[in-house]
Design an enzyme around this catalytic site. Structure first.
Site, mmCIF file in Angstrom:
data_model
loop_
_atom_site.group_PDB
_atom_site.id
_atom_site.type_symbol
_atom_site.label_atom_id
_atom_site.label_comp_id
_atom_site.label_asym_id
_atom_site.label_seq_id
_atom_site.Cartn_x
_atom_site.Cartn_y
_atom_site.Cartn_z
ATOM 1 N N ASP A 105 6.988 6.164 -21.120
ATOM 2 C CA ASP A 105 6.870 6.069 -22.574
ATOM 3 C C ASP A 105 8.247 5.777 -23.174
ATOM 4 O O ASP A 105 9.249 5.682 -22.463
ATOM 5 C CB ASP A 105 6.199 7.309 -23.163
ATOM 6 C CG ASP A 105 6.982 8.600 -22.973
ATOM 7 O OD1 ASP A 105 8.225 8.569 -22.892
ATOM 8 O OD2 ASP A 105 6.333 9.669 -22.912
ATOM 9 N N HIS A 120 0.835 -1.201 0.000
ATOM 10 C CA HIS A 120 0.000 0.000 0.000
ATOM 11 C C HIS A 120 0.871 1.253 0.000
ATOM 12 O O HIS A 120 1.765 1.398 0.821
ATOM 13 C CB HIS A 120 -0.902 -0.011 1.236
ATOM 14 C CG HIS A 120 -1.765 1.198 1.340
ATOM 15 N ND1 HIS A 120 -1.705 2.038 2.421
ATOM 16 C CD2 HIS A 120 -2.684 1.723 0.496
ATOM 17 C CE1 HIS A 120 -2.572 3.020 2.244
ATOM 18 N NE2 HIS A 120 -3.171 2.842 1.076
ATOM 19 N N ASN A 139 3.900 9.362 -19.979
ATOM 20 C CA ASN A 139 4.354 8.769 -18.718
ATOM 21 C C ASN A 139 3.248 8.832 -17.674
ATOM 22 O O ASN A 139 2.523 9.820 -17.580
ATOM 23 C CB ASN A 139 5.587 9.512 -18.206
ATOM 24 C CG ASN A 139 6.669 9.579 -19.238
ATOM 25 O OD1 ASN A 139 7.104 8.558 -19.752
ATOM 26 N ND2 ASN A 139 7.104 10.783 -19.571
#
Length: 141
Positions: free
Chosen positions: A30, A22, A131
């Protein structure tokens, strides 16, 4: 092979997803993102787009309910936001806690956050400013 897991998810990526806890973040970079120099852990996903990876990963990956955003993007200074951003929104909205707005950060801040992420996934996404960072939540029983 495993049942119910999209074959686009490599064994290395599956291991990373299972290890994350968590609050841990994962970057999908990219094709232009400096993945190797920004990664604590690097997974290569050559030949795959970020949207295809999200479609495969998100059924296995709970998004964090404890933040005010679905994902983190890099600020784009052009006339129109990258087209892939609307596709990200569609994919994320189908997930619990994925209907929140995006958090956009200037490039230097995005890069600093990426360096602290649990993992960076290097993709061949061709669209610029694609991204994306997502944050792992908890599985609610």
């Amino acid at each position: 092979m495993l049942k119910g897991i999209d074959p686009i998810i490599s064994p290395d990526l599956l291991k990373i997803l299972a290890e994350m806890g968590h609050g841990d973040e994962i970057v999908f970079g990219d094709g232009n993102f400096p993945a190797a120099s920004h990664a604590q852990r690097l997974v290569r996903a050559d030949g795959h787009s970020i949207t295809a990876l999200l479609d495969a990963v998100l059924p296995l990956f709970p998004l964090d309910y404890a933040v005010d955003y679905s994902a983190v993007l890099m600020v784009y200074r052009g006339d129109r936001e990258p087209a892939v951003w609307s596709r990200y929104a569609e994919i994320l909205k189908a997930c619990p806690d994925g209907d929140k707005p995006f958090l956009t950060l200037p490039k230097p801040e995005f890069y600093e956050r990426a360096k602290k992420a649990y993992c960076v996934v290097a993709t061949n996404e061709r669209e610029g400013f694609a991204n994306l960072i997502i944050r792992k939540g908890v599985i609610r029983l």
